[in-house]
Design a protein around this motif. Structure first.
Motif, mmCIF file in Angstrom:
data_model
loop_
_atom_site.group_PDB
_atom_site.id
_atom_site.type_symbol
_atom_site.label_atom_id
_atom_site.label_comp_id
_atom_site.label_asym_id
_atom_site.label_seq_id
_atom_site.Cartn_x
_atom_site.Cartn_y
_atom_site.Cartn_z
ATOM 1 N N GLY A 136 54.609 9.817 23.835
ATOM 2 C CA GLY A 136 53.247 9.355 23.617
ATOM 3 C C GLY A 136 52.575 8.982 24.929
ATOM 4 O O GLY A 136 53.228 8.579 25.884
ATOM 5 N N MET A 165 51.078 11.135 19.355
ATOM 6 C CA MET A 165 50.392 10.139 20.184
ATOM 7 C C MET A 165 50.046 10.679 21.570
ATOM 8 O O MET A 165 50.010 9.929 22.550
ATOM 9 C CB MET A 165 51.283 8.905 20.337
ATOM 10 N N GLY A 170 68.707 10.537 24.618
ATOM 11 C CA GLY A 170 68.948 9.128 24.920
ATOM 12 C C GLY A 170 69.762 8.960 26.172
ATOM 13 O O GLY A 170 70.974 9.154 26.175
ATOM 14 N N ARG A 203 69.914 11.572 32.394
ATOM 15 C CA ARG A 203 69.248 11.523 33.697
ATOM 16 C C ARG A 203 69.827 12.568 34.651
ATOM 17 O O ARG A 203 69.507 12.571 35.829
ATOM 18 C CB ARG A 203 69.414 10.140 34.354
ATOM 19 N N ILE A 225 65.071 15.588 26.759
ATOM 20 C CA ILE A 225 64.889 14.559 27.789
ATOM 21 C C ILE A 225 63.486 13.965 27.657
ATOM 22 O O ILE A 225 62.529 14.685 27.399
ATOM 23 C CB ILE A 225 65.090 15.092 29.231
#
Ligand SMILES: Cc1cc2nc3c(=O)[nH]c(=O)nc-3n(C[C@H](O)[C@H](O)[C@H](O)COP(=O)(O)O)c2cc1C
Ligand SMILES: CCCCC(=O)C(=O)O
Length: 379
Positions: free
Chosen positions: A80, A109, A309, A312, A330
């Motif tokens: 969002g 959103m 979740g 990285r 991601i």
């Protein structure tokens, strides 16, 4: 961008260039942030098994995601307000994903609307749906996604009420954001590059949900707005209703429980996403990676299991695949790139993860995504 070697570098530059209220909105989690931290920490407990003297000269990172070829087992998650991190952020991110050969998911959103994104990209993208109380509006939104030729609907089911993010309240990150608060104005004055990018963007308000936003004089907290708009009665029976409007592929996002995973199979979804919303919702829930193996054990042969979740790095993608995920979404990793450098930053984030995944595969002695399972892990 030569000095940028990892996702953390992108995060640092994002933090420097984007106003604090928007950076914190991305970076932080709900309540005590236990789940946010667990998403990262639990990855670090998973160790690889190095293998040597295997011919790894012909590595192929491509795979199939819900029946479509993809260059990588990677998807850009719905985020969002992406267009507040960088002007027209949704369009830049979608273009970067398509150039890299991976799916992009546009959030309900988003700042750029479904129509805006469709008009400015080459290929179909996915649409993420939040079910609001106004079902006529939700139906119209799904019809807009059909008209925009979206190729999958991602139904997010873990945010009918919002987990409080303390920092957003402290920063005035309301709907719409309180940018005219003195503290925020002073901060924004030190971020001219961001201002320029936002002013150059076509859209500056939530493009999909006009008519469902509070007036500018009526600044509410995000939680008050979500409570007034999002439908808390949403339940499994509604999936049939959504199915009656949406003819395409359906992905249920936000599953952490084996019983819920079985119900998603029963509901006939093409895929589910094991996700705790990036540690932004139920604080105290387990990390996504902790619950992934049980979900895969229970339903992995009946439905495509996706994961998100805490990813990285390409190493993290490899870990999730080794635990049974077929592909990974991601969120923050690419938004850090977008906030730092716009579209090229998203490309950079994808490249970093791709190169890390390729190297990790090589050092574990595997040549294809399909070969990755728990044999690459040191137990
Ligand atoms: C700033 C931000 C906004 C998000 N907005 C949405 C959203 O609109 N819809 C949704 O389904 N998930 C949303 N998410 C959750 C992501 O889709 C994804 O589940 C999460 O970011 C994965 O964790 P990661 O950021 O550690 O990769 C959002 C996440 C972030 C960080
Ligand atoms: C009101 C929902 C905002 C988008 C979202 O899903 C998030 O911030 O995590």
């Amino acid at each position: 961008m030569k000095q940028i070697t990892c996702i953390d570098d992108l995060r640092e530059i994002h933090q420097r260039r984007v106003p604090k209220m928007f950076f914190d909105y991305v970076d932080r989690g709900s309540y005590a942030e236990e789940t946010l931290r667990a998403n990262r920490d639990d990855f670090q407990d998973i160790k690889f098994r190095q293998r040597i003297l295997v011919d790894i000269s012909e590595r192929d990172l491509s795979t199939e995601i819900i029946g479509e070829r993809a260059a990588l087992p990677l998807i850009l998650a719905p985020v969002g307000s992406t267009g507040m991190q960088y002007g027209d952020g949704e369009i830049h991110a979608c273009r970067a994903a398509q150039a890299a050969g991976i799916p992009y998911t546009l959030s309900t959103m988003s700042i750029c609307s479904l129509e805006d994104v469709a008009a400015n990209v080459e290929q179909p993208f996915w649409f993420q749906l939040y079910v609001m109380r106004d079902r006529g509006f939700v139906k119209a939104l799904i019809e807009r996604a059909i008209a925009a030729k979206c190729s999958a609907l991602v139904l997010t089911v873990d945010l009918q009420v919002i987990g409080q993010r303390h920092q957003d309240i402290k920063n005035g990150m309301s709907v719409p954001p309180e940018i005219f608060r003195l503290k925020n104005l002073i901060d924004i004055a030190t971020k001219p590059r961001w201002v320029k990018g936002i002013l150059a963007g076509k859209s500056r308000n939530f493009g999909n949900i006009a008519g469902h936003l509070p007036g500018s004089k009526d600044l509410g907290s995000v939680s008050a707005w979500v409570a007034s708009q999002f439908d808390p009665s949403l339940n499994w029976k509604d999936i049939d209703w959504i199915r009656s409007i949406w003819p395409g592929k359906l992905i249920i996002k936000g599953i952490l429980d084996v019983e819920d995973a079985a119900l998603a199979v029963k509901a006939g979804a093409e895929a589910l996403v094991v996700s705790n919303h990036g540690g932004r919702q139920l604080d105290g829930a387990p990390s996504s990676i902790e619950v992934l193996p049980d979900v895969v054990d229970a339903v992995g042969d009946q439905i495509e299991v996706m994961f998100d979740g805490g990813i990285r790095s390409g190493q993290d993608v490899m870990r999730a695949l080794a635990m049974g995920a077929r592909s990974c979404m991601i969120g923050r990793a690419y938004i850090y790139g977008l906030g730092a450098f716009g579209g090229p930053g998203v490309t950079k984030a994808i490249d970093i993860i791709k190169n890390e995944l390729s190297t990790t595969m090589a050092l574990c002695g595997v040549n294809s995504i399909e070969e990755i399972d728990d044999h690459v892990l040191a137990l």
